[in-house]
Write a protein that holds these residues in place. Structure first.
Motif, short mmCIF file in Angstrom:
data_model
loop_
_atom_site.label_atom_id
_atom_site.label_comp_id
_atom_site.label_asym_id
_atom_site.label_seq_id
_atom_site.Cartn_x
_atom_site.Cartn_y
_atom_site.Cartn_z
N PRO A 254 44.44 -26.68 55.37
CA PRO A 254 43.50 -25.91 55.39
C PRO A 254 41.96 -26.73 55.18
O PRO A 254 41.63 -27.66 54.80
CB PRO A 254 43.99 -25.32 53.87
CG PRO A 254 44.70 -26.26 53.05
CD PRO A 254 45.67 -27.36 54.49
N ALA A 255 41.07 -26.22 55.47
CA ALA A 255 39.60 -26.31 54.90
C ALA A 255 39.77 -26.82 54.18
O ALA A 255 38.64 -27.74 53.73
CB ALA A 255 38.02 -25.37 55.69
N THR A 256 40.14 -26.37 53.17
CA THR A 256 39.76 -26.11 51.97
C THR A 256 39.89 -27.79 51.60
O THR A 256 39.74 -28.50 50.09
CB THR A 256 39.88 -25.13 50.36
OG1 THR A 256 41.48 -25.09 50.73
CG2 THR A 256 39.21 -24.40 51.14
N ALA A 257 40.87 -28.25 52.00
CA ALA A 257 41.14 -29.51 51.76
C ALA A 257 40.61 -30.49 51.41
O ALA A 257 40.44 -31.61 51.47
CB ALA A 257 42.83 -30.01 52.73
N VAL A 258 39.24 -30.13 52.52
CA VAL A 258 37.95 -30.97 52.96
C VAL A 258 37.02 -30.34 52.00
O VAL A 258 36.25 -29.57 52.80
CB VAL A 258 37.57 -31.50 53.72
CG1 VAL A 258 36.97 -32.71 54.41
CG2 VAL A 258 39.05 -32.02 55.06
N PRO A 259 36.54 -31.78 50.33
CA PRO A 259 35.25 -30.94 50.16
C PRO A 259 34.09 -30.69 51.31
O PRO A 259 33.75 -31.85 51.39
CB PRO A 259 35.75 -31.08 48.82
CG PRO A 259 36.86 -32.70 48.73
CD PRO A 259 36.90 -32.28 50.26
N ASN A 260 33.26 -29.27 50.68
CA ASN A 260 32.27 -29.73 51.31
C ASN A 260 30.90 -31.19 50.99
O ASN A 260 30.28 -31.80 51.90
CB ASN A 260 31.11 -28.83 50.89
CG ASN A 260 31.72 -27.37 51.20
OD1 ASN A 260 31.99 -26.94 52.46
ND2 ASN A 260 31.32 -26.33 50.85
N TRP A 261 30.93 -32.00 50.20
CA TRP A 261 30.42 -32.58 50.02
C TRP A 261 31.03 -33.55 50.13
O TRP A 261 30.53 -35.01 50.57
CB TRP A 261 30.17 -32.76 48.31
CG TRP A 261 31.90 -32.56 47.38
CD1 TRP A 261 32.16 -31.95 46.89
CD2 TRP A 261 32.71 -34.17 47.74
NE1 TRP A 261 33.42 -32.06 46.15
CE2 TRP A 261 33.65 -33.55 46.48
CE3 TRP A 261 32.72 -35.56 47.74
CZ2 TRP A 261 34.87 -33.91 46.24
CZ3 TRP A 261 33.86 -36.02 48.11
CH2 TRP A 261 34.69 -35.51 46.61
N LEU A 262 32.41 -33.90 51.03
CA LEU A 262 33.20 -35.51 51.57
C LEU A 262 32.76 -35.60 52.92
O LEU A 262 32.39 -35.02 53.63
CB LEU A 262 34.56 -35.43 51.22
CG LEU A 262 35.00 -36.02 51.55
CD1 LEU A 262 35.44 -37.40 50.60
CD2 LEU A 262 36.97 -35.69 52.07
N ASP B 213 40.86 -21.35 57.37
CA ASP B 213 40.72 -22.09 58.54
C ASP B 213 41.91 -23.18 58.26
O ASP B 213 41.71 -23.95 57.23
CB ASP B 213 39.88 -22.46 59.14
CG ASP B 213 38.66 -21.41 60.29
OD1 ASP B 213 38.77 -20.78 59.74
OD2 ASP B 213 37.14 -21.34 59.87
N LEU B 214 43.07 -23.43 59.27
CA LEU B 214 43.48 -24.79 59.50
C LEU B 214 42.86 -25.79 60.28
O LEU B 214 42.58 -25.83 61.53
CB LEU B 214 44.94 -24.16 59.99
CG LEU B 214 45.69 -23.36 59.06
CD1 LEU B 214 47.34 -22.90 59.50
CD2 LEU B 214 45.62 -24.19 57.32
N PHE B 215 43.49 -27.03 60.12
CA PHE B 215 42.23 -27.71 60.96
C PHE B 215 43.69 -29.19 61.45
O PHE B 215 44.52 -28.98 60.37
CB PHE B 215 40.97 -28.07 60.48
CG PHE B 215 40.24 -27.59 60.73
CD1 PHE B 215 39.36 -27.32 61.65
CD2 PHE B 215 39.57 -26.70 59.37
CE1 PHE B 215 38.58 -26.74 61.62
CE2 PHE B 215 38.48 -26.05 59.93
CZ PHE B 215 37.71 -25.79 61.15
N LEU B 216 43.74 -30.27 61.77
CA LEU B 216 44.01 -30.95 62.39
C LEU B 216 42.90 -31.97 61.72
O LEU B 216 42.24 -32.53 62.02
CB LEU B 216 44.33 -31.13 64.08
CG LEU B 216 45.14 -32.89 64.23
CD1 LEU B 216 47.31 -33.20 63.44
CD2 LEU B 216 45.19 -33.21 65.68
N LEU B 217 43.50 -32.96 60.36
CA LEU B 217 42.62 -34.41 60.28
C LEU B 217 43.48 -35.05 61.01
O LEU B 217 44.13 -35.67 60.38
CB LEU B 217 42.64 -33.82 58.69
CG LEU B 217 42.06 -34.61 57.46
CD1 LEU B 217 40.54 -34.49 57.75
CD2 LEU B 217 42.98 -34.80 56.42
N ALA B 218 42.28 -36.25 60.52
CA ALA B 218 42.65 -37.59 60.96
C ALA B 218 41.50 -38.65 61.14
O ALA B 218 40.69 -38.10 61.10
CB ALA B 218 42.93 -37.44 62.25
#
Length: 312
Positions: free
Chosen positions: A239-247, A162-167
């Motif tokens: 993309p979703a993997t730009a944000v690690p699960n643990w973060l 998935d692609l997200f908007l990250l802010a």
């Protein structure tokens, strides 16, 4: 011209001096000098500027081709040495950073268990830098994101994400959990450069929604895009993997329903075919993604998640 001479020239290029090259090759400096001199005599050019200790222009061109020749020799040795499940040799694999972070540790662990004779050299980089290295033979294969359009490459999609908007939480857009793509018309965003694979995906989505994406800044590197968004510099589509699960932290991942998924693929040259260690690495990756890909937030393994998506 022989392989030893080419290996010596590459060692000089990599280590900077004849003496350092000799140490790396476990020989003496006089042997290095002799190999370089013979190669220069055969080619009729000076390859190394002895006064400044640097390659000449001709030397740099020869080194570029010599690396490819030496890599092909390594591949021949790996294929001949590999018998059935007893695979040994080296594979040189490029990986985009977001995928490398969650997949490479698992890949290396399983390769070590199932194919302990395989030596893996990993190069992290953007798709735009990895593809030329695959085409030149410096890399056996790479994990990159689509779209890629080159008839010299074999492309095997692995998963969609998935692609997200990250802010950051302080950004005005962070008030939204979901935002329509049309509401991002002319909104300043951190975007990948024009011509990059991810930017092509975003521009196609924008064209379909009849909007214009406005770049606050163009950043070549998804992880850097994410870092800037975390730090509050701006909002970025990642993309979703730009944000690690643990973060955890003061940020929001905002859904944009009209955005397509990004497809990550294994790419290699069409000819020659992959050496045995590279093929074994692909099979390990496919098995890991099928078994564990769903544990990574936003990742969708399987052909049902990939086939409906346009990647051309």
């Amino acid at each position: 011209m022989d392989v030893r001479q080419l290996s010596t020239l590459v060692a000089v290029a990599d280590h900077g001096t004849f003496s350092a090259a000799a140490r790396a090759l476990f020989t003496v400096q006089s042997n290095v000098s002799a190999h370089i001199a013979r190669l220069e005599k055969e080619l009729g050019v000076t390859l190394v500027d002895r006064q400044h200790g640097k390659l000449t222009d001709e030397g740099a061109r020869v080194v570029e081709r010599a690396r490819r020749v030496l890599n092909e020799v390594d591949d021949i040795v790996a294929d001949v040495a590999s018998r059935d499940a007893d695979i040994s040799g080296q594979t040189r694999l490029g990986v985009i950073g977001t995928t490398a972070r969650w997949l490479v540790p698992q890949m290396l662990g399983r390769l070590g268990t199932e194919h302990p004779g395989v030596r893996t050299v990993i190069q992290e980089g953007a798709t735009s830098t990895l593809i030329p290295n695959v085409l030149s033979g410096h890399l056996n294969a790479a994990l990159v994101h689509l779209p890629i359009d080159d008839p010299e490459l074999v492309i095997e999609p692995l998963f969609a994400e998935d692609l997200f908007l990250l802010a950051s939480s302080s950004h005005p857009l962070a008030a939204h959990e979901t935002i329509p793509l049309r509401d991002l018309d002319q909104v300043p965003l951190l975007l990948p450069p024009m011509g990059s694979a991810l930017r092509k995906v975003l521009e196609r989505a924008a064209a379909a929604a009849d909007i214009t994406l406005r770049a606050q800044a163009e950043i070549d590197g998804v992880r850097l895009l994410a870092s800037l968004a975390f730090d509050g510099f701006g909002a970025a589509v990642v993309p979703a993997t730009a944000v690690p699960n643990w973060l955890t932290g003061a940020f929001r991942m905002i859904s944009v329903p009209e955005l397509p998924r990004r497809v990550v693929a294994f790419v290699r040259r069409r000819r020659p075919g992959p050496n045995a260690p590279t093929q074994a690495t692909l099979e390990v990756l496919q098995a890991l993604i099928a078994e564990r890909g769903h544990l990574q937030a936003g990742v969708h393994p399987g052909t049902s998640a990939i086939n409906p998506l346009r990647t051309d």
